[in-house]
Design a protein around this motif. Structure first.
Motif, PDB file in Angstrom:
ATOM      1  N   TRP A   1     -12.174  -6.480   7.914  1.00  0.00           N
ATOM      2  CA  TRP A   1     -11.557  -6.415   6.592  1.00  0.00           C
ATOM      3  C   TRP A   1     -12.217  -5.383   5.684  1.00  0.00           C
ATOM      4  O   TRP A   1     -11.535  -4.699   4.905  1.00  0.00           O
ATOM      5  N   PHE A   2     -13.551  -5.232   5.783  1.00  0.00           N
ATOM      6  CA  PHE A   2     -14.211  -4.304   4.861  1.00  0.00           C
ATOM      7  C   PHE A   2     -13.887  -2.852   5.196  1.00  0.00           C
ATOM      8  O   PHE A   2     -13.912  -1.984   4.314  1.00  0.00           O
ATOM      9  N   VAL A   3     -13.559  -2.581   6.456  1.00  0.00           N
ATOM     10  CA  VAL A   3     -13.120  -1.233   6.832  1.00  0.00           C
ATOM     11  C   VAL A   3     -11.730  -0.975   6.250  1.00  0.00           C
ATOM     12  O   VAL A   3     -11.460   0.102   5.698  1.00  0.00           O
ATOM     13  N   ARG A   4     -10.849  -1.974   6.357  1.00  0.00           N
ATOM     14  CA  ARG A   4      -9.515  -1.830   5.775  1.00  0.00           C
ATOM     15  C   ARG A   4      -9.608  -1.643   4.263  1.00  0.00           C
ATOM     16  O   ARG A   4      -8.890  -0.832   3.672  1.00  0.00           O
ATOM     17  N   SER A   5     -10.505  -2.379   3.634  1.00  0.00           N
ATOM     18  CA  SER A   5     -10.689  -2.262   2.186  1.00  0.00           C
ATOM     19  C   SER A   5     -11.149  -0.853   1.804  1.00  0.00           C
ATOM     20  O   SER A   5     -10.631  -0.249   0.853  1.00  0.00           O
ATOM     21  N   SER A   6     -12.096  -0.313   2.547  1.00  0.00           N
ATOM     22  CA  SER A   6     -12.589   1.045   2.265  1.00  0.00           C
ATOM     23  C   SER A   6     -11.503   2.080   2.506  1.00  0.00           C
ATOM     24  O   SER A   6     -11.407   3.081   1.783  1.00  0.00           O
ATOM     25  N   ALA A   7     -10.669   1.856   3.518  1.00  0.00           N
ATOM     26  CA  ALA A   7      -9.564   2.778   3.788  1.00  0.00           C
ATOM     27  C   ALA A   7      -8.588   2.780   2.615  1.00  0.00           C
ATOM     28  O   ALA A   7      -8.101   3.847   2.198  1.00  0.00           O
ATOM     29  N   ALA A   8      -8.307   1.602   2.051  1.00  0.00           N
ATOM     30  CA  ALA A   8      -7.408   1.517   0.898  1.00  0.00           C
ATOM     31  C   ALA A   8      -7.989   2.264  -0.300  1.00  0.00           C
ATOM     32  O   ALA A   8      -7.290   3.027  -0.980  1.00  0.00           O
ATOM     33  N   GLU A   9      -9.273   2.053  -0.560  1.00  0.00           N
ATOM     34  CA  GLU A   9      -9.919   2.746  -1.677  1.00  0.00           C
ATOM     35  C   GLU A   9      -9.864   4.260  -1.479  1.00  0.00           C
ATOM     36  O   GLU A   9      -9.607   5.017  -2.428  1.00  0.00           O
ATOM     37  N   ALA A  10     -10.109   4.707  -0.258  1.00  0.00           N
ATOM     38  CA  ALA A  10     -10.089   6.142   0.026  1.00  0.00           C
ATOM     39  C   ALA A  10      -8.695   6.720  -0.187  1.00  0.00           C
ATOM     40  O   ALA A  10      -8.537   7.824  -0.735  1.00  0.00           O
ATOM     41  N   LEU A  11      -7.675   5.988   0.225  1.00  0.00           N
ATOM     42  CA  LEU A  11      -6.301   6.465   0.029  1.00  0.00           C
ATOM     43  C   LEU A  11      -5.975   6.583  -1.455  1.00  0.00           C
ATOM     44  O   LEU A  11      -5.252   7.499  -1.866  1.00  0.00           O
ATOM     45  N   GLY A  12      -6.494   5.670  -2.260  1.00  0.00           N
ATOM     46  CA  GLY A  12      -6.309   5.780  -3.703  1.00  0.00           C
ATOM     47  C   GLY A  12      -6.957   7.032  -4.249  1.00  0.00           C
ATOM     48  O   GLY A  12      -6.389   7.723  -5.104  1.00  0.00           O
ATOM     49  N   ARG A  13      -8.140   7.352  -3.767  1.00  0.00           N
ATOM     50  CA  ARG A  13      -8.833   8.563  -4.210  1.00  0.00           C
ATOM     51  C   ARG A  13      -8.079   9.818  -3.796  1.00  0.00           C
ATOM     52  O   ARG A  13      -8.043  10.807  -4.530  1.00  0.00           O
ATOM     53  N   LEU A  14      -7.486   9.803  -2.605  1.00  0.00           N
ATOM     54  CA  LEU A  14      -6.781  10.983  -2.115  1.00  0.00           C
ATOM     55  C   LEU A  14      -5.470  11.203  -2.873  1.00  0.00           C
ATOM     56  O   LEU A  14      -5.010  12.336  -3.006  1.00  0.00           O
ATOM     57  N   GLY A  15      -4.851  10.127  -3.335  1.00  0.00           N
ATOM     58  CA  GLY A  15      -3.707  10.248  -4.228  1.00  0.00           C
ATOM     59  C   GLY A  15      -2.420  10.781  -3.621  1.00  0.00           C
ATOM     60  O   GLY A  15      -1.582  11.327  -4.340  1.00  0.00           O
ATOM     61  N   ASP A  16      -2.231  10.627  -2.326  1.00  0.00           N
ATOM     62  CA  ASP A  16      -1.003  11.080  -1.679  1.00  0.00           C
ATOM     63  C   ASP A  16       0.057   9.976  -1.780  1.00  0.00           C
ATOM     64  O   ASP A  16      -0.139   8.885  -1.245  1.00  0.00           O
ATOM     65  N   PRO A  17       1.191  10.236  -2.454  1.00  0.00           N
ATOM     66  CA  PRO A  17       2.234   9.204  -2.586  1.00  0.00           C
ATOM     67  C   PRO A  17       2.736   8.687  -1.240  1.00  0.00           C
ATOM     68  O   PRO A  17       3.287   7.583  -1.169  1.00  0.00           O
ATOM     69  N   GLY A  18       2.549   9.473  -0.183  1.00  0.00           N
ATOM     70  CA  GLY A  18       2.952   9.015   1.134  1.00  0.00           C
ATOM     71  C   GLY A  18       2.181   7.791   1.599  1.00  0.00           C
ATOM     72  O   GLY A  18       2.576   7.129   2.572  1.00  0.00           O
ATOM     73  N   SER A  19       1.084   7.467   0.917  1.00  0.00           N
ATOM     74  CA  SER A  19       0.286   6.288   1.271  1.00  0.00           C
ATOM     75  C   SER A  19       0.822   5.009   0.638  1.00  0.00           C
ATOM     76  O   SER A  19       0.354   3.909   0.979  1.00  0.00           O
ATOM     77  N   ILE A  20       1.774   5.126  -0.277  1.00  0.00           N
ATOM     78  CA  ILE A  20       2.243   3.943  -1.000  1.00  0.00           C
ATOM     79  C   ILE A  20       2.769   2.852  -0.065  1.00  0.00           C
ATOM     80  O   ILE A  20       2.404   1.681  -0.226  1.00  0.00           O
ATOM     81  N   PRO A  21       3.620   3.159   0.941  1.00  0.00           N
ATOM     82  CA  PRO A  21       4.091   2.073   1.825  1.00  0.00           C
ATOM     83  C   PRO A  21       2.950   1.323   2.520  1.00  0.00           C
ATOM     84  O   PRO A  21       2.982   0.083   2.606  1.00  0.00           O
ATOM     85  N   ALA A  22       1.938   2.049   2.992  1.00  0.00           N
ATOM     86  CA  ALA A  22       0.807   1.386   3.658  1.00  0.00           C
ATOM     87  C   ALA A  22       0.030   0.521   2.678  1.00  0.00           C
ATOM     88  O   ALA A  22      -0.427  -0.582   3.022  1.00  0.00           O
ATOM     89  N   LEU A  23      -0.119   0.990   1.439  1.00  0.00           N
ATOM     90  CA  LEU A  23      -0.848   0.217   0.427  1.00  0.00           C
ATOM     91  C   LEU A  23      -0.047  -1.008   0.002  1.00  0.00           C
ATOM     92  O   LEU A  23      -0.620  -2.083  -0.221  1.00  0.00           O
ATOM     93  N   LEU A  24       1.264  -0.863  -0.128  1.00  0.00           N
ATOM     94  CA  LEU A  24       2.101  -2.023  -0.468  1.00  0.00           C
ATOM     95  C   LEU A  24       1.995  -3.083   0.622  1.00  0.00           C
ATOM     96  O   LEU A  24       1.890  -4.284   0.333  1.00  0.00           O
ATOM     97  N   HIS A  25       2.002  -2.652   1.863  1.00  0.00           N
ATOM     98  CA  HIS A  25       1.863  -3.596   2.974  1.00  0.00           C
ATOM     99  C   HIS A  25       0.498  -4.283   2.929  1.00  0.00           C
ATOM    100  O   HIS A  25       0.381  -5.502   3.138  1.00  0.00           O
ATOM    101  N   ALA A  26      -0.542  -3.512   2.619  1.00  0.00           N
ATOM    102  CA  ALA A  26      -1.900  -4.062   2.580  1.00  0.00           C
ATOM    103  C   ALA A  26      -2.102  -5.016   1.408  1.00  0.00           C
ATOM    104  O   ALA A  26      -3.044  -5.810   1.406  1.00  0.00           O
ATOM    105  N   SER A  27      -1.226  -4.950   0.406  1.00  0.00           N
ATOM    106  CA  SER A  27      -1.355  -5.860  -0.736  1.00  0.00           C
ATOM    107  C   SER A  27      -1.087  -7.303  -0.335  1.00  0.00           C
ATOM    108  O   SER A  27      -1.326  -8.224  -1.119  1.00  0.00           O
TER     109      SER A  27
END
Length: 276
Positions: free
Chosen positions: A118-144
């Protein structure tokens, strides 16, 4: 030419003892050793000890101010996302976010979806937020809706980087109506909703603070409120600061040990309130 102290620690990175190698890396980083990047990359890619590889991945984030190194540093960190050790993957994910390595977006999305820790998934989510690519939104919505609370939190916080995307407001509205959501997730969602312009949801956030006596929960929600107030340059808090201050005073009476957290928030309000 290396000075004697640098030579000593460069040699120590070849020690058979992994803790000695790690200590040498940190010391060389503090000494601002000019060839620290190649050394860290070498150990990240070849060291047999997982802790050495993990610390090498962590220390590479200190190169963030040297954008010219990204083409060299990025690929080995991407490779580390598939390392057999979860701490190496975690640190590589965090560092890729810190370094703003946009090529990492796809691999980080895969990590968020599939890593068993889980902590790896959490760090991946944080990193995607930092990168700011809108293409990550579906993966982040799923991870919510991840099975782990902290992954949900990280995903929702990352979605805060994409407030202008048309998918975010409907998601927040729907999620806030979900009675099964953890109160801490409700707090995160209320913060996003307020930033989206829904005034009443600030008071839902404040109500969560007022209604609890749980120290850890109060501390976590204060962190959410602090982040909201810190971003207040993006919206107008003027009409709501009295309500925030009143709630903070109530929390202070219930839990005086939270004084420093509360004071930090009040000092960021548009009109400073003295709580001493």
């Amino acid at each position: 030419m290396n000075n004697p102290e640098e030579k000593k620690y460069i040699q120590a990175t070849k020690s058979e003892d992994s803790s000695t190698r790690i200590e040498a890396l940190y010391t060389l980083n503090e000494l601002e050793y000019s060839e620290i990047a190649p050394l860290l990359l070498h150990l990240l890619s070849t060291d047999p000890d997982k802790d050495v590889r993990a610390e090498a991945a962590f220390l590479l984030r200190s190169l963030g101010h040297q954008s010219s190194l990204l083409p060299t540093v990025g690929p080995p960190l991407l490779a580390a996302l598939t390392d057999g050790d979860e701490k190496v993957r975690n640190n590589a994910a965090e560092t890729l976010g810190f370094l703003q390595y946009e090529v990492a977006t796809g691999p980080l999305q895969n990590l968020l979806k599939a890593d068993p820790f889980w902590f790896v998934r959490s760090s991946a989510a944080e990193a995607l937020g930092r990168l700011g690519d809108p293409g990550s939104i579906p993966a982040l919505l799923h991870a919510s809706s991840d099975s782990e609370l902290e992954v949900q939190r990280s995903a929702i916080q990352a979605l805060g980087q994409f407030l202008h995307d048309p998918k975010i407001a409907p998601f927040v509205t729907s999620a806030l109506l979900d009675e099964k959501k953890d109160p801490l997730i409700k707090a995160e969602l209320s913060s996003l909703s307020y930033r989206l312009g829904h005034q009443s949801h600030l008071y839902a956030l404040l109500a969560l603070l007022s209604e609890t006596n749980d120290y850890e929960f109060m501390s976590n929600v204060l962190m959410i409120l602090s982040d909201l107030v810190e971003k207040s340059s993006l919206f107008d808090l003027t009409t709501d600061q009295e309500g925030i201050h009143s709630t903070l005073q109530d929390i202070l009476h219930k839990e005086p040990s939270l004084h420093s957290d509360i004071e930090r928030i009040t000092q960021m309000l548009p009109s400073y309130f003295d709580i001493s």
